[in-house]
Scaffold this motif. Structure first.
Motif, short mmCIF file in Angstrom:
data_model
loop_
_atom_site.label_atom_id
_atom_site.label_comp_id
_atom_site.label_asym_id
_atom_site.label_seq_id
_atom_site.Cartn_x
_atom_site.Cartn_y
_atom_site.Cartn_z
N LEU A 152 -47.28 -4.41 27.38
CA LEU A 152 -48.71 -4.50 27.64
C LEU A 152 -49.19 -3.33 28.49
N LYS A 153 -50.30 -2.73 28.07
CA LYS A 153 -50.92 -1.66 28.84
C LYS A 153 -52.29 -2.11 29.35
N GLU A 154 -52.73 -1.50 30.42
CA GLU A 154 -54.02 -1.82 31.02
C GLU A 154 -54.72 -0.53 31.42
N VAL A 155 -56.05 -0.60 31.53
CA VAL A 155 -56.80 0.59 31.91
C VAL A 155 -58.09 0.16 32.60
N VAL A 156 -58.51 0.95 33.59
CA VAL A 156 -59.81 0.77 34.25
C VAL A 156 -60.76 1.79 33.66
N ILE A 157 -61.89 1.31 33.16
CA ILE A 157 -62.89 2.18 32.54
C ILE A 157 -64.25 1.93 33.18
N GLU A 158 -65.28 2.62 32.71
CA GLU A 158 -66.62 2.49 33.30
C GLU A 158 -67.65 2.15 32.24
N VAL A 159 -68.58 1.29 32.62
CA VAL A 159 -69.68 0.92 31.72
C VAL A 159 -70.60 2.13 31.52
#
Length: 276
Positions: free
Chosen positions: A169-176
């Motif tokens: 599993l991978k995760e990422v923080v992104i922006e609206v």
């Protein structure tokens, strides 16, 4: 030796490749094992094995939320696996379920993926553990993330547009992204509706190469989280991953509170069915 012109062409092609393919859920990092216990893998039979196809997430006892476009024509033998970190390794925490009911939103639009929300009723309740539990949903009247807000997503989707997949599993923080920008003709134009959020992130360490962090093929159906609450469903993660003007698009969950309650409440007592 290569001429200055040849070197310039080579650099240009390298930058184009970076913009086109991106890197990594695109970008992001491996999640800590079972740190996102609501994550689900929807898997399709392939010979004697199962292959990851779409994501999903546990929202209540016996219920998993995903995207309609993952299974627009029914479950067709697919399974739901909970409690996993690795797709291939044996893990005592894994639990595999048949799909007893599939409820696709009746107003799903295949042309632009509007109303891309579906609910799966598992064939039995899951055994709750530190590796499997539901995530809270944002309900009608709640505050959705605004432009620039940091949101999170996770999945086992492609690492790039070439289709390479991670095992873990991978995760990422992104922006609206600003809604007006997503409605521009060079972004999504009229296909972007009021039921959608778009988000991605330009890697700050590599602005010159315009590398993008984004969701991709295989992440579809997974959650978009804001302050630990699920606010969106990955909808178009499989389209042009990692491109600046094609950020990920997510279905806004709070717009469907009544449909969710009706489906998991009064309809859950009905005879097993596959709803289109």
């Amino acid at each position: 030796m290569a001429s200055k012109k040849q070197l310039a062409v080579g650099v240009a092609l390298f930058l184009i490749a970076l913009i086109s393919n991106g890197e990594g859920i695109i970008g992001g990092r491996e999640a800590a094992p079972h740190s996102r216990p609501y994550m689900a893998s929807i898997q399709v039979p392939e010979g004697d094995t199962l292959k990851h196809e779409c994501g999903g997430f546990v929202v209540a006892d016996q219920w998993v939320m995903t995207a309609v476009h993952c299974m627009p024509n029914g479950a067709n033998g697919r399974k739901v696996v909970l409690g996993l970190h690795s797709l291939s390794e044996a893990e005592d925490t894994k639990q595999t379920f048949d799909i007893m009911e599939l409820h696709n939103h009746p107003n799903f639009n295949i042309e632009n993926y509007d109303n891309d929300i579906a609910l799966i009723k598992l064939d039995r309740p899951f055994n709750a553990s530190t590796a499997i539990r539901a995530v809270e949903l944002l309900r009608a009247g709640g505050t959705n993330p605004d432009t620039g807000a940091a949101v999170e997503t996770a999945g086992w989707g492609s690492l790039d547009n070439l289709g390479s997949r991670p095992d873990k599993l991978k995760e990422v923080v992104i922006e609206v992204i600003n809604r007006g920008k997503c409605r521009r003709t060079d972004y999504f134009g009229r296909k972007f509706t009021d039921n959608m959020i778009c988000a991605h992130k330009v890697c700050q360490e590599c602005v010159r190469s315009h590398r993008i962090e984004d969701s991709c093929d295989g992440d579809s159906g997974g959650p978009l989280l804001y302050n630990g609450i699920a606010v969106g469903i990955t909808s178009n993660g499989g389209k042009k991953c990692g491109q600046i003007k094609k950020p990920g698009v997510y279905t806004i969950i709070s717009h469907y509170t009544e449909w969710i309650d009706n489906t998991m409440g009064t309809r859950s007592a009905a005879a097993p069915q596959e709803a289109s």
